[in-house]
Scaffold this active site. Sequence first.
Site, PDB file in Angstrom:
ATOM      1  N   ASP A 145      54.410  20.913  -4.824  1.00 26.47           N
ATOM      2  CA  ASP A 145      53.080  20.302  -4.817  1.00 26.47           C
ATOM      3  C   ASP A 145      52.009  21.399  -4.814  1.00 26.47           C
ATOM      4  O   ASP A 145      51.080  21.373  -4.013  1.00 26.47           O
ATOM      5  CB  ASP A 145      52.921  19.375  -3.602  1.00 26.47           C
ATOM      6  CG  ASP A 145      51.643  18.529  -3.676  1.00 26.47           C
ATOM      7  OD1 ASP A 145      51.087  18.406  -4.781  1.00 26.47           O
ATOM      8  OD2 ASP A 145      51.201  18.024  -2.631  1.00 26.47           O
ATOM      9  N   HIS A 188      52.154  17.842   7.201  1.00 34.04           N
ATOM     10  CA  HIS A 188      53.566  17.844   6.811  1.00 34.04           C
ATOM     11  C   HIS A 188      54.046  19.262   6.583  1.00 34.04           C
ATOM     12  O   HIS A 188      53.244  20.167   6.382  1.00 34.04           O
ATOM     13  CB  HIS A 188      53.763  17.023   5.530  1.00 34.04           C
ATOM     14  CG  HIS A 188      52.733  17.335   4.472  1.00 34.04           C
ATOM     15  ND1 HIS A 188      51.576  16.598   4.311  1.00 34.04           N
ATOM     16  CD2 HIS A 188      52.651  18.316   3.540  1.00 34.04           C
ATOM     17  CE1 HIS A 188      50.846  17.093   3.335  1.00 34.04           C
ATOM     18  NE2 HIS A 188      51.472  18.153   2.845  1.00 34.04           N
ATOM     19  N   GLN A 255      57.880  16.534   1.186  1.00 30.87           N
ATOM     20  CA  GLN A 255      56.816  16.834   2.163  1.00 30.87           C
ATOM     21  C   GLN A 255      56.945  15.862   3.325  1.00 30.87           C
ATOM     22  O   GLN A 255      56.569  14.693   3.202  1.00 30.87           O
ATOM     23  CB  GLN A 255      55.434  16.702   1.497  1.00 30.87           C
ATOM     24  CG  GLN A 255      55.135  17.834   0.519  1.00 30.87           C
ATOM     25  CD  GLN A 255      53.969  17.504  -0.410  1.00 30.87           C
ATOM     26  OE1 GLN A 255      54.041  16.546  -1.182  1.00 30.87           O
ATOM     27  NE2 GLN A 255      52.918  18.297  -0.363  1.00 30.87           N
ATOM     28  N   ARG A 285      40.915  24.825   5.736  1.00 33.31           N
ATOM     29  CA  ARG A 285      40.752  23.523   5.086  1.00 33.31           C
ATOM     30  C   ARG A 285      41.822  22.605   5.660  1.00 33.31           C
ATOM     31  O   ARG A 285      43.016  22.832   5.464  1.00 33.31           O
ATOM     32  CB  ARG A 285      40.937  23.683   3.580  1.00 33.31           C
ATOM     33  CG  ARG A 285      40.971  22.373   2.795  1.00 33.31           C
ATOM     34  CD  ARG A 285      41.402  22.688   1.375  1.00 33.31           C
ATOM     35  NE  ARG A 285      41.426  21.545   0.501  1.00 33.31           N
ATOM     36  CZ  ARG A 285      42.430  20.676   0.384  1.00 33.31           C
ATOM     37  NH1 ARG A 285      43.513  20.791   1.140  1.00 33.31           N
ATOM     38  NH2 ARG A 285      42.358  19.695  -0.495  1.00 33.31           N
ATOM     39  N   ASP A 287      44.018  20.060   5.609  1.00 34.03           N
ATOM     40  CA  ASP A 287      44.589  19.272   4.519  1.00 34.03           C
ATOM     41  C   ASP A 287      45.079  17.893   4.983  1.00 34.03           C
ATOM     42  O   ASP A 287      45.780  17.784   5.994  1.00 34.03           O
ATOM     43  CB  ASP A 287      45.778  20.052   3.929  1.00 34.03           C
ATOM     44  CG  ASP A 287      46.393  19.323   2.762  1.00 34.03           C
ATOM     45  OD1 ASP A 287      45.678  19.089   1.778  1.00 34.03           O
ATOM     46  OD2 ASP A 287      47.592  18.964   2.836  1.00 34.03           O
ATOM     47  N   GLU A 329      39.353  17.728   4.883  1.00 34.27           N
ATOM     48  CA  GLU A 329      39.719  17.159   3.589  1.00 34.27           C
ATOM     49  C   GLU A 329      40.157  15.730   3.861  1.00 34.27           C
ATOM     50  O   GLU A 329      41.318  15.451   4.143  1.00 34.27           O
ATOM     51  CB  GLU A 329      40.850  17.931   2.908  1.00 34.27           C
ATOM     52  CG  GLU A 329      41.052  17.507   1.450  1.00 34.27           C
ATOM     53  CD  GLU A 329      42.333  16.733   1.140  1.00 34.27           C
ATOM     54  OE1 GLU A 329      42.397  16.111   0.072  1.00 34.27           O
ATOM     55  OE2 GLU A 329      43.269  16.746   1.961  1.00 34.27           O
ATOM     56  N   HIS A 393      40.987  20.821  -7.349  1.00 36.92           N
ATOM     57  CA  HIS A 393      42.327  20.900  -7.937  1.00 36.92           C
ATOM     58  C   HIS A 393      42.974  19.516  -7.951  1.00 36.92           C
ATOM     59  O   HIS A 393      44.008  19.322  -8.570  1.00 36.92           O
ATOM     60  CB  HIS A 393      43.192  21.871  -7.127  1.00 36.92           C
ATOM     61  CG  HIS A 393      43.533  21.324  -5.773  1.00 36.92           C
ATOM     62  ND1 HIS A 393      42.607  21.245  -4.754  1.00 36.92           N
ATOM     63  CD2 HIS A 393      44.674  20.784  -5.280  1.00 36.92           C
ATOM     64  CE1 HIS A 393      43.173  20.686  -3.695  1.00 36.92           C
ATOM     65  NE2 HIS A 393      44.429  20.398  -3.985  1.00 36.92           N
ATOM     66  N   ASP A 394      42.394  18.563  -7.200  1.00 37.78           N
ATOM     67  CA  ASP A 394      42.956  17.208  -7.157  1.00 37.78           C
ATOM     68  C   ASP A 394      42.266  16.311  -8.185  1.00 37.78           C
ATOM     69  O   ASP A 394      41.289  16.685  -8.822  1.00 37.78           O
ATOM     70  CB  ASP A 394      42.797  16.618  -5.760  1.00 37.78           C
ATOM     71  CG  ASP A 394      43.883  17.118  -4.802  1.00 37.78           C
ATOM     72  OD1 ASP A 394      44.994  17.442  -5.279  1.00 37.78           O
ATOM     73  OD2 ASP A 394      43.617  17.198  -3.595  1.00 37.78           O
ATOM     74  N   ARG A 510      47.826  16.282 -12.440  1.00 40.44           N
ATOM     75  CA  ARG A 510      46.750  17.151 -11.946  1.00 40.44           C
ATOM     76  C   ARG A 510      46.844  18.561 -12.532  1.00 40.44           C
ATOM     77  O   ARG A 510      45.864  19.298 -12.558  1.00 40.44           O
ATOM     78  CB  ARG A 510      46.772  17.220 -10.407  1.00 40.44           C
ATOM     79  CG  ARG A 510      46.376  15.916  -9.734  1.00 40.44           C
ATOM     80  CD  ARG A 510      46.550  15.984  -8.232  1.00 40.44           C
ATOM     81  NE  ARG A 510      47.940  16.195  -7.860  1.00 40.44           N
ATOM     82  CZ  ARG A 510      48.365  16.425  -6.621  1.00 40.44           C
ATOM     83  NH1 ARG A 510      47.499  16.484  -5.628  1.00 40.44           N
ATOM     84  NH2 ARG A 510      49.644  16.592  -6.365  1.00 40.44           N
TER      85      ARG A 510
END
Length: 635
Positions: A145, A188, A255, A285, A287, A329, A393-394, A510
Amino acid sequence: MVEATDAVEAACRHVLAALDKGRSPDDQDSADFRRRLDAHLPDLARLFHGLYGTRTDWLDQLAALVNQAAHSWAVRPADLLALDAAREDNSGWFLSNQMLGGVCYVDRYAGDLEGVRAQIPYFKELGLSYLHLMPLFLAPEPHSDGGYAVSSYREVNPKLGTMEQLRSLAGELRAHGISLVLDFIFNHTSDEHEWARKASAGDPGYSDYYWIYPDRTMPDAFETQVREIFPDDHPGSFVPMPDGRWVWATFHTFQWDLNYSNPEVFRAMAGEMLFLANQGVDILRMDAAAFIWKQLGTPCENLPEVHILLRAFNSVCRLAAPSLLFKSEAIVHPDEVAQYIDPAECQLSYNPLQMALTWEAMATRDVSLLAQALEHRHNIPEGTSWVNYVRSHDDIGWTFADEDAAAMGIDGFDHRRFLNAFYVNRFPGSFAHGVPFQDNPRTGDCRISGTTASLCGLEDGTVHAVDRILLAHSVALSTGGVPLLYLGDEVGQLNDYDYALEDGHATDSRWVHRPHFPADRYARRSDPSSSEGAVFAGLRTMISVRSRTPELVGTKLLDFATGIPGVLGYQRPGDGTRILALANFSDLAQKVPALTLSGFAAGALNVLTGNLVGLEQGIVLQPWQFVWLRVTPAS
Ligand code: GLC
Ligand code: GLC
């Protein structure tokens, strides 16, 4: 409540007694740490009690946590201690209009960490003061990922470099005035992390690090309420383990979600966080923050305990890495996004609503939803800041509130369908070249992938593509907060349609908007006749003007209704003057009439061009044009 206060006071005494055993009070480090404990331990104890106070071992867990923080503080490098002191005197450093962020993948953008170092002169040319390197830790191959499946928080992926190189890069960036931002992927780990391996092998201690069940009973019960995040990867939230048990995996099968109802997990992750802090990271960040607490019978997103956990992590930082900041995020409903933004929780937050609505306004040529969001959802507490971005990036998800849309007479579900069709170029007149992400025919949910330039129509040279790219960035650069550029977008990089040929990428669209370093486009960035030159020059102007415009410090914004569906307006108040931003999201020239502007003195300055502008005749904006005007309220 009284009981909890007593418990917290007792806890503080217990922790201090346990700590004193191992340390000398004359020790300089220790004295400084004691000062921080006096200020922050009661908070941490209260938060920890809120999470774990019903467990018999909670005091020992808390004492162990604080002890761990003391050790981390004792080995915090001298340059970071100096930074801590400097930032304590200047706690609003990140609110400055000099702040400009860039984000990139280490391998795709620069090869490895040494390659990133070699780009520092370019980062300075661009004016960056914040660099987010995408996850760079040890991760499974080839499915990771994009690094968001971490196998060790203490090892850099050997293809990218070493921990030593990361530390030295952090120092060098800092010497150039650039803060390092890394992800704290704390929801995760990968299934190859040591904890996951031990859990797989049946170790009961580590099985409790994750949400593992022997059969489908509990997974079925949870899944009645929980949203599917990556339905292309697996349905529901649980995936089978080789031995037949089921483990919670919100994102990909590899994950595995950590179980924060176990205080040992909190402690272990706080240890990883402090380790990263001591490598020289300035901002973490946070996540996938929304997902970190689970409770049967709820959607398991944005639960109250998520906020307690974030505050507890933040409070651990105040003890042992005081200059570290968090960026949330949380790509969720805007009411929920706001809940994460607080000096005691996440000082920074992505602004997914503004991002999505900028694209929405470009598609509809109607700024109502964006203007409504700026008016009602933009201002956030003192000492916090948005991170404004055109894309990341998403994927782009349409995370506006259905109730906000309904107030404008828009049906949220239908509108998202339209936006998805528009951005994948299945709507007449669309200029966009995006691709669907996680198209879920069962729920009708879908999100969009694509680079800024491709979504703005640069691929087939659509007229106004460059104007749209600049206009989208003008919003991110002027509404207030830290603007964040996806590096490569400043030269108009296009979609990478070969993404599926790369190992492990075929099933995740993505990657279409995560191209490799666009060397040819960068080479043309100084050529004003090229599209890359036009984008680069336009952005450079905005960046440099912003850094010289005091009204653009911080995030405070006042709305400004232009009365024209296609023209966005907002004001940034300064000391006596204001910046009035006007942006034409339509294909036609538009005139903002003099009457609309009559609240301001007639003489204004276009800070982007340096030209004086008279407001007495109104302002004409060409298609997709924007202006930043320094105005003075009429006396
Ligand atoms: C975040 C990341 C995204 C990743 C997910 C799981 O949302 O931005 O790229 O897939 O978390 O870690
Ligand atoms: C979902 C999650 C968000 C993540 C994204 C990745 O929207 O809410 O955290 O970034 O998926 O696609």
